[in-house]
Motif scaffolding. Structure first.
Motif, PDB file in Angstrom:
ATOM      1  N   TRP A   1      -5.988  -0.233   6.694  1.00 25.41           N
ATOM      2  CA  TRP A   1      -5.474  -0.895   7.897  1.00 25.41           C
ATOM      3  C   TRP A   1      -6.417  -0.715   9.077  1.00 25.41           C
ATOM      4  O   TRP A   1      -6.964   0.359   9.303  1.00 25.41           O
ATOM      5  N   LYS A   2      -6.584  -1.810   9.843  1.00 22.21           N
ATOM      6  CA  LYS A   2      -7.312  -1.698  11.109  1.00 22.21           C
ATOM      7  C   LYS A   2      -6.750  -2.698  12.107  1.00 22.21           C
ATOM      8  O   LYS A   2      -6.208  -3.751  11.731  1.00 22.21           O
ATOM      9  N   ALA A   3      -6.882  -2.373  13.389  1.00 27.02           N
ATOM     10  CA  ALA A   3      -6.510  -3.263  14.477  1.00 27.02           C
ATOM     11  C   ALA A   3      -7.763  -3.543  15.296  1.00 27.02           C
ATOM     12  O   ALA A   3      -8.637  -2.679  15.433  1.00 27.02           O
TER      13      ALA A   3
ATOM     14  N   ARG B   1      -5.094 -10.842   7.186  1.00 22.51           N
ATOM     15  CA  ARG B   1      -5.267 -10.630   8.623  1.00 22.51           C
ATOM     16  C   ARG B   1      -4.293 -11.506   9.400  1.00 22.51           C
ATOM     17  O   ARG B   1      -4.041 -12.657   9.030  1.00 22.51           O
TER      18      ARG B   1
ATOM     19  N   LEU C   1      -4.562  -7.659  13.404  1.00 23.07           N
ATOM     20  CA  LEU C   1      -4.197  -6.565  12.511  1.00 23.07           C
ATOM     21  C   LEU C   1      -4.627  -6.975  11.112  1.00 23.07           C
ATOM     22  O   LEU C   1      -4.293  -8.077  10.653  1.00 23.07           O
ATOM     23  N   GLN C   2      -5.358  -6.092  10.426  1.00 21.75           N
ATOM     24  CA  GLN C   2      -5.936  -6.437   9.127  1.00 21.75           C
ATOM     25  C   GLN C   2      -5.607  -5.394   8.072  1.00 21.75           C
ATOM     26  O   GLN C   2      -5.587  -4.193   8.348  1.00 21.75           O
ATOM     27  N   TYR C   3      -5.359  -5.896   6.848  1.00 19.26           N
ATOM     28  CA  TYR C   3      -5.203  -5.030   5.675  1.00 19.26           C
ATOM     29  C   TYR C   3      -6.231  -5.445   4.640  1.00 19.26           C
ATOM     30  O   TYR C   3      -6.396  -6.650   4.369  1.00 19.26           O
TER      31      TYR C   3
ATOM     32  N   THR D   1      -3.890 -12.762  13.445  1.00 22.80           N
ATOM     33  CA  THR D   1      -4.639 -12.772  14.700  1.00 22.80           C
ATOM     34  C   THR D   1      -3.876 -13.526  15.778  1.00 22.80           C
ATOM     35  O   THR D   1      -3.408 -14.646  15.552  1.00 22.80           O
TER      36      THR D   1
END
Length: 613
Positions: free
Chosen positions: A404-406, A455, A444-446, A457
């Motif tokens: 996970w990232k933002a 993602r 937010l991405q997985y 957006t």
């Protein structure tokens, strides 16, 4: 202990089509790698701007035959056509107009200096090895036109093996015939000199592009299309530090079209050409400093003929010189800087325009600090006809763990006026200034090997100084900087797999508003989506595409929403021979991409092909 960012880079290992010299270490696998989002190679999952990549397998799977149809499958992208294959078309990325989205072929601009947009419908997939689409405001990397995003097309590369030949022959609805052939390999035993050559020809009788019920002056006959294309690359590896080569692509199209204000007996044709030629060199000055040179020429030609007599000529040329340097400060911090020069000329019998000269400098930084990723870009473009313009991009991402990232970004950019905006008789205005835009987005991405990259957006772009054509109180409309617009929305994307099924999906909800006139921007839907799925079962490769759009406004009319289903199946007869069948518009939907223009009904196509085993 490795950072989440480093673990993620090791985790994402989806297959990658060849991107020559994409890595600092050629022996390292960086799949899937993209280069357009930062002008330097990075894993797709690390890209801060929304980026889509279509590799060799994606191109083989799609029902599309040209670049416009392929790009329409990217999230946030809508396209229009004024009729069938080869017809005038439009590209809208996150609501930005065609002139506000940049198209590159192997890094070279190919847009019309007159219109400020490129002819994607003239670029056949037979010559293309890979396509990257970056959504969002990246003028800080590429200059004018990159407000909505960038579409970069990479021609097929040679590979270090003995020469291998391939060919395809297709026949289908509207008496469509397509033939393509290619050869790819090395000219020497050690594989230092590689080449690729691909040629194709497509001819279709087509259908009447304009609806006679709406445009009774149009010729009711079918509007056909002929395209002949060639692409070639040659690369030589002088040492483990230096290589150089040449790339060439040319697509010639003859398209029959209808004129709503003509006579029913008129025969109208456009003779179009898109050409990209470039010489390049890549070198490693030190272990941490690489340099890249490109000398390129992009051409866009559109000559119109009526009843056998040429009536207008619009021939544009872009001569481009690019020098880029990538410097690795440490393993986690990299800089790029460079210089670019662009000469644009127009040869037209409708009006004359002075040559345009643009000098540009750019710099960028990509870094990783613990779980944080950073990207910063700055560019200055100095134009001979209106002065200077600055662009910048700031992006930040935080990796919560390996999946996970933002991220968030802010960008400012511009679009230079086209030659039509400046100089077209009675409507051009040499005093107008560039359009401006400011964009913000958060995502937010997985990402994982199990599912790929997904993602969501949120985005907003505000446009000011928009060029609009305003009545002079008489018979003419003159270009003025009077417009304001805003596009905000939410965009979802997924490129990956469910088990053995390859999946691609995109959905967009947006609010594209012309704030000057308080109405929706033309031909932009408020919601649209695409979904594709393909699976290999033994000797079979089967799949389908679903393209959906809501209603759109178009010149005091409303275009109804639509949903189109396309199916395809490929069967490997042997290790080398295969046959492919596809059905476009399975349910025979009657729909419009542009007001009064027809679209193809249900069509069936069969292809017989051979490739080396």
């Amino acid at each position: 202990m490795s950072s989440p960012r480093g673990a993620l880079a090791a985790l994402i290992t989806l297959p990658l089509a060849s991107v020559a010299h994409a890595a600092d270490d050629p022996s390292q696998t960086l799949a899937p790698v993209v280069v357009t989002a930062t002008r330097a190679p990075q894993p797709l999952a690390e890209s801060i701007p929304q980026t889509s990549v279509f590799d060799e397998q994606d191109i083989a799977d799609t029902n599309a035959t040209d670049a416009l149809g392929l790009v329409a499958l990217a999230p946030g992208v809508q396209v229009t056509r004024n009729g069938g294959p080869g017809a005038n078309s439009g590209l809208y990325i996150r609501g930005a107009a065609s002139s506000q989205s940049l198209v590159l072929i192997d890094g070279v601009r190919v847009e019309s200096a007159s219109l400020g947009a490129a002819q994607l419908s003239q670029l056949m997939l037979d010559q293309i090895g890979r396509v990257e689409v970056v959504n969002g405001n990246v003028s800080a990397l590429y200059g004018s036109n990159a407000i909505g995003g960038v579409v970069q097309i990479f021609t097929k590369e040679g590979e270090p093996h003995p020469p291998r030949f391939s060919f395809e022959a297709e026949y289908g609805s509207y008496h469509t015939q397509r033939q393509s052939a290619g050869v790819n390999g090395a000219l020497d035993k050690d594989g230092r000199t590689t080449f690729s050559l691909n040629v194709s020809r497509e001819k279709t009788d087509g259908f009447s592009s304009l609806d006679p019920a709406i445009a009774p002056g149009a010729n009711p006959n079918a509007n056909g299309y002929l395209n002949e294309s060639v692409a070639a690359t040659l690369r030589h590896q002088f040492s483990d530090k230096w290589d150089a080569g040449v790339r060439f692509l040319q697509s010639n199209g003859i398209n029959s079209f209808d004129d709503a204000y003509g006579q029913p007996t008129d025969i109208n044709e456009t003779h179009d050409r898109v050409r990209s030629t470039s010489v390049f060199a890549n070198g490693r000055i030190t272990d941490d400093w690489t340099t890249h040179f490109i000398i390129g020429q992009g051409q866009d030609r559109a000559n119109i003929e009526q009843n056998g007599v040429y009536t207008s000529r619009f021939n544009s040329e872009n001569r481009q010189y690019t020098w880029q340097n990538d410097v690795r400060i440490t393993e986690a911090h990299k800089l790029l800087f460079g210089y670019e020069h662009l000469d644009q000329t127009l040869d037209s019998d409708q009006f004359s325009a002075p040559d345009r000269h643009v000098n540009s400098v750019f710099a960028g930084y990509v870094g990783h600090i613990g779980a944080s990723d950073l990207q910063a870009n700055l560019r200055h473009d100095q134009y001979s006809d209106f002065g200077g313009a600055n662009s910048y991009y700031l992006g930040y991402a935080y990796n919560f763990d390996t999946h996970w990232k933002a991220s968030a970004s802010y960008a400012a950019s511009f679009r230079a006026p086209s030659f039509d905006d400046l100089y077209y008789p009675f409507s051009g205005n040499p005093s107008i200034q560039p359009e401006r835009s400011h964009s913000v987005e958060a995502a937010l991405q997985y990402a994982s090997n199990a599912l790929g990259v997904a993602r969501v957006t949120l985005f907003q772009t505000r446009y000011s100084n928009l060029i609009d054509y305003v009545s002079d109180g008489g018979f003419y409309y003159v270009a003025q900087n009077v417009g304001r617009a805003k596009v905000q929305g939410i965009e979802g994307s997924w490129a990956g797999h469910v088990g053995a099924t390859d999946v691609r999906a995109g959905v967009t909800f947006q609010n594209p508003v012309d704030e000057t006139n308080n109405q929706d921007l033309t031909r932009r839907a408020r919601h649209f989506a695409t979904f594709t799925a393909h699976r290999t079962i033994g000797r079979w490769r089967v799949g389908g595409e679903w393209i959906v759009s809501g209603e759109r406004s178009d010149y005091d009319s409303t275009l109804a929403g639509y949903g189109i289903v396309n199916l395809s199946a490929r069967y490997d007869i042997s290790k080398s021979w295969y046959v492919t069948a596809r059905i476009d518009n399975l349910f025979d939907k009657d729909y419009e991409l542009a007001y009064s223009y027809n679209t193809p009904r249900r069509g069936a196509y069969v292809t017989l092909g051979w490739h080396p085993s």
